[in-house]
Design an enzyme around this catalytic site. Structure first.
Site, PDB file in Angstrom:
ATOM      1  N   LYS A   1     -11.024  -2.026   7.362  1.00 21.75           N
ATOM      2  CA  LYS A   1     -10.035  -2.899   7.984  1.00 21.75           C
ATOM      3  C   LYS A   1     -10.269  -3.043   9.478  1.00 21.75           C
ATOM      4  CE  LYS A   1      -7.889  -3.495   4.089  1.00 21.75           C
ATOM      5  NZ  LYS A   1      -7.034  -2.498   3.519  1.00 21.75           N
TER       6      LYS A   1
ATOM      7  N   ASP B   1      -1.198   6.726   6.785  1.00 22.47           N
ATOM      8  CA  ASP B   1      -2.252   5.802   6.388  1.00 22.47           C
ATOM      9  C   ASP B   1      -2.429   4.839   7.568  1.00 22.47           C
ATOM     10  OD1 ASP B   1      -3.783   3.717   5.400  1.00 22.47           O
ATOM     11  OD2 ASP B   1      -2.573   3.410   3.579  1.00 22.47           O
TER      12      ASP B   1
ATOM     13  N   TRP C   1       0.838  -1.215   0.000  1.00 20.82           N
ATOM     14  CA  TRP C   1       0.000   0.000   0.000  1.00 20.82           C
ATOM     15  C   TRP C   1       0.857   1.243   0.000  1.00 20.82           C
ATOM     16  CZ3 TRP C   1      -4.544  -0.964  -1.667  1.00 20.82           C
ATOM     17  CH2 TRP C   1      -5.172  -2.178  -1.360  1.00 20.82           C
TER      18      TRP C   1
HETATM   19  C1  LIG Z   1      -6.645  -1.813   2.262  1.00 17.30           C
HETATM   20  C2  LIG Z   1      -5.668  -0.731   2.419  1.00 17.30           C
HETATM   21  C3  LIG Z   1      -5.680   0.392   1.585  1.00 17.30           C
HETATM   22  C4  LIG Z   1      -6.655   0.543   0.447  1.00 17.30           C
HETATM   23  O1  LIG Z   1      -7.894   0.885   0.922  1.00 17.30           O
HETATM   24  P1  LIG Z   1      -9.134   1.091  -0.043  1.00 17.30           P
HETATM   25  O2  LIG Z   1     -10.146   1.666   0.893  1.00 17.30           O
HETATM   26  O3  LIG Z   1      -9.495  -0.243  -0.587  1.00 17.30           O
HETATM   27  O4  LIG Z   1      -8.740   2.036  -1.115  1.00 17.30           O
HETATM   28  C5  LIG Z   1      -4.751   1.381   1.810  1.00 17.30           C
HETATM   29  N1  LIG Z   1      -3.850   1.284   2.795  1.00 17.30           N
HETATM   30  C6  LIG Z   1      -3.799   0.220   3.623  1.00 17.30           C
HETATM   31  C7  LIG Z   1      -2.763   0.159   4.704  1.00 17.30           C
HETATM   32  C8  LIG Z   1      -4.706  -0.821   3.459  1.00 17.30           C
HETATM   33  O5  LIG Z   1      -4.663  -1.875   4.270  1.00 17.30           O
END
Ligand SMILES: *Cc1c(COP(=O)(O)O)cnc(C)c1O
Length: 357
Positions: free
Chosen positions: A189, A165, A99
């Site tokens: 998540k 993030d 990511w």
């Molecule tokens: C799943 C994930 C993403 C992507 O998220 P989306 O909402 O599907 O765009 C980005 N960063 C991390 C750390 C993730 O686990």
């Protein structure tokens, strides 16, 4: 019967979220309308989004000068919005996995990117002791690497704006929000269903660091802060489900309690992995994620991997096949995952090892 859910995302959610969202789908409070039918600008839905925002602020002790947003587009849209808004010349990206790499690629569209990465060792560790130049517009980190299974459990400070993030470890520990210019993530998540993205942003950072380029209205952060996440129709039902999950977090004792439970689950599972002759962990011990526990089989047992995943699924453990880019196994032990879930998985591992080793 409800399974033991170890899916990496969308994640397992608390029963409270499932039950109350189901009820609200049929009728929200006594409105005579489904939560899906409410006007997003009416007082009934306004109360929902206000409560979700207030819970974010309360649980994370978010300081006054921050905004909390609920947007569409996933964390992936944030990968592009961040540099579009804030990358003037140069940014620093800590590349710790799949990511983080995607986030970095978007930034490269808008300016110079300094990269420090752990790809020399397949992203099995978190780089430390690196220098961040003082003239970068911001530093971008990924606190939990969902696919590779590493995590940053401290709130860093580089003396420049820090953007994180936190898709896959949001609400799993107390966070010193004041250390961050911005925190964002997809809800799916750890705190809700897919379809809503949370953004916690420092208003001064947002207002004083906008790059000098034409940015489409929908992609500007201040469009959304000025309109209270209602510039366009927000993902209403998803926000409702997030609110319910945050109420559950609060009821359970807040992020401090989530933190302890995360330790318990992860320690139990890592101990089982470390004491096994069949399984082994894949990442540097001190950087192990508490949310995504990645493990493989020792070489002599490699061909038993598919058998093990099947064996575990017969014990109702789902979602433990590793990401297609990594292979092996990954058990995602997010907030709603219980010790009971983890114990069932560990029992399956022990039984399988006894039978085959
Ligand atoms: C799943 C994930 C993403 C992507 O998220 P989306 O909402 O599907 O765009 C980005 N960063 C991390 C750390 C993730 O686990």
């Amino acid at each position: 019967m409800r399974k033991h859910i170890f899916n990496a995302g969308p994640c397992k959610l608390p029963d409270r979220t499932l039950e109350n969202t189901s009820k609200a789908i049929l009728e929200h409070l006594n409105t005579g309308q489904s939560v899906m039918e409410l006007s997003h600008r009416g007082k009934d839905f306004q109360a929902v989004i206000d409560e979700a925002e207030a819970l974010f602020k309360e649980l994370l002790k978010i300081p006054e000068n921050y905004s909390v947003l609920f947007l569409g587009g996933g964390a992936s849209l944030q990968f592009c919005m961040i540099p579009y808004n804030f990358l003037k010349k140069k940014a620093f990206y800590l590349n710790t996995g799949t990511w983080a790499t995607k986030a970095l690629k978007e930034a490269q569209l808008w300016g110079e990117v300094i990269e420090v990465s752990s790809k020399d060792k397949e992203f099995t560790y978190i780089p430390k002791g690196f220098n961040v130049p003082k003239d970068v517009d911001y530093v971008h980190i990924t606190t939990n690497n969902t696919i590779k299974g590493t995590e940053i459990l401290e709130d860093w400070d580089f003396g420049v704006p820090l953007i994180a993030d936190m898709s896959s470890d949001m609400m799993s520990r107390p966070v010193d929000v004041s250390k961050y210019a911005m925190i964002y993530g997809g809800a799916q998540k750890n705190i809700g269903p897919a379809g809503v993205t949370f953004v916690i942003i420092n208003n001064d950072f947002m207002n004083n660091n906008i790059a000098d380029r034409t940015i489409p209205t929908m992609l500007k952060y201040n469009t959304h802060t000025e309109e209270g996440s209602m510039f366009n129709t927000p993902p209403c039902i998803n926000i409702f489900a997030v609110k319910e999950t945050l109420l559950w977090v609060k009821e359970m004792g807040g992020v401090e309690a989530m933190d302890k439970l995360a330790d318990q689950r992860a320690n139990f599972l890592y101990n089982a992995i470390d004491s096994s002759k069949m399984f082994r962990g894949t990442v540097n011990k001190e950087d192990r994620s508490r949310m995504n526990i990645c493990f493989v089989m020792h070489d002599q047992y490699k061909e038993l991997e598919a058998d093990f995943i099947k064996f575990a699924s017969e014990r109702n453990c789902v979602g433990i096949k590793g990401h297609r880019s990594v292979g092996g196994c990954r058990a995602s032990t997010y907030n709603a995952c219980t010790m009971e879930d983890v114990k069932v998985l560990v029992n399956a591992m022990e039984e399988f090892e006894k039978m085959k080793a």
